[in-house]
Design an enzyme around this catalytic site. Sequence first.
Site, PDB file in Angstrom:
ATOM      1  N   HIS A   1       0.814  -1.215   0.000  1.00  0.00           N
ATOM      2  CA  HIS A   1       0.000   0.000   0.000  1.00  0.00           C
ATOM      3  C   HIS A   1       0.855   1.276   0.000  1.00  0.00           C
ATOM      4  O   HIS A   1       0.876   2.010  -0.981  1.00  0.00           O
ATOM      5  CB  HIS A   1      -0.904   0.019   1.239  1.00  0.00           C
TER       6      HIS A   1
HETATM    7  O1  RIB Z   1      -5.282   0.237   4.157  1.00  0.00           O
HETATM    8  C1  RIB Z   1      -3.880   0.302   4.122  1.00  0.00           C
HETATM    9  C2  RIB Z   1      -3.377   1.447   4.911  1.00  0.00           C
HETATM   10  O2  RIB Z   1      -3.749   1.285   6.277  1.00  0.00           O
HETATM   11  C3  RIB Z   1      -1.845   1.554   4.929  1.00  0.00           C
HETATM   12  O3  RIB Z   1      -1.476   2.907   5.017  1.00  0.00           O
HETATM   13  C4  RIB Z   1      -1.446   0.829   6.183  1.00  0.00           C
HETATM   14  O4  RIB Z   1      -0.235   1.351   6.755  1.00  0.00           O
HETATM   15  C5  RIB Z   1      -2.594   1.150   7.091  1.00  0.00           C
HETATM   16  O5  RIB Z   1      -2.327   2.392   7.688  1.00  0.00           O
END
Ligand code: RIB
Length: 328
Positions: free
Chosen positions: A259
Amino acid sequence: MSAALAALAIHGRYGRVTKTSLIIDCDPGVDDAVALLLAFGAPDVLDILAITTVAGNVEAGLTARNARLIRQIAGREDVPVHVGAATPLVRPPIVASHFHGESGLGTLPVFEPDAPAAAAEAAQAIIDIVMSRPAGSVSMAVTGPMTNLALALGREPALAARLGPVVVMGGARREGGNITASAEYNIHADPHAADVVFRSGVRTVVLGLDATHQVRATPARLAAVKALDTPAARAAAQLLDFAVWTEQTHVGGDSPPQHDPCTILCLLAPRLFTAVPVDLRVETDSPLTLGHTAVEFRLPDPAAATCRWVTQVDHDGAFALMLEILGR
Ligand code: RIB
Ligand code: CA
């Protein structure tokens, strides 16, 4: 690989990228930590003006400690870390320690970093940095709940027109939610802040789960990271190993999505990320769908849109770039 050669590789392979002045707002967080390692490893392209941290995956004191810890591993104590909001604007905090471990950094050995955090709190640091530089010259990567940016916009509305693109990891459309059936964690954790940011008119490039789920640390890619012999690669490998474990344990499968690293890779190599103009609105009231992102592609005037939604990622190119940087 020398930084100059690496810069040529990035510029040559991924299109000319001018040097970007950047603030990274994050909640490290295993994937935030990998994103920071990438950002710290590309000084030829990213002039990181500050790291600002926020409560999210784990509480505010830990996200700030973790940012300082990754900064020390990367040897980048030249970059200030500003501690930010400890709670969302309205809703109660919701941590994600089941995905990031109690420390927030999985099984990475934690220690008290040598260099302290900077004195100014995050929202004020964002205002001071952006408003003291030419309009459009400072970009942001936001990889956690958007509380700090929302507070800064509320305190200094002129920020919206002055900030360069804000590359956000958050939201979901096609993929559905990852913290509830219809919401992605970063938006769900502070929906009111996200609503403030998207309504402000600040220019955003949004990497939702529709994009980040295309970029996965497969066993072959993880093996390639492990074959690198640098401090950044060793730390990244340990973080990714933990991400594999949480994916296997909580989701199923052995290839965790990357992500937050996508925000940095998008800044370094925008040609790898296809984005389209959208109107993005956030659910802030419904208990069932709190934090849902309503992403509308049907626009009367696409050119007037301030939000661009990433629909397609060249994930092979993204991982090739990740390896190039971690291997320096
Ligand atoms: O959904 C993914 C996000 O949520 C990423 O930024 C992970 O670090 C969590 O914060
Ligand atoms: Ca994050």
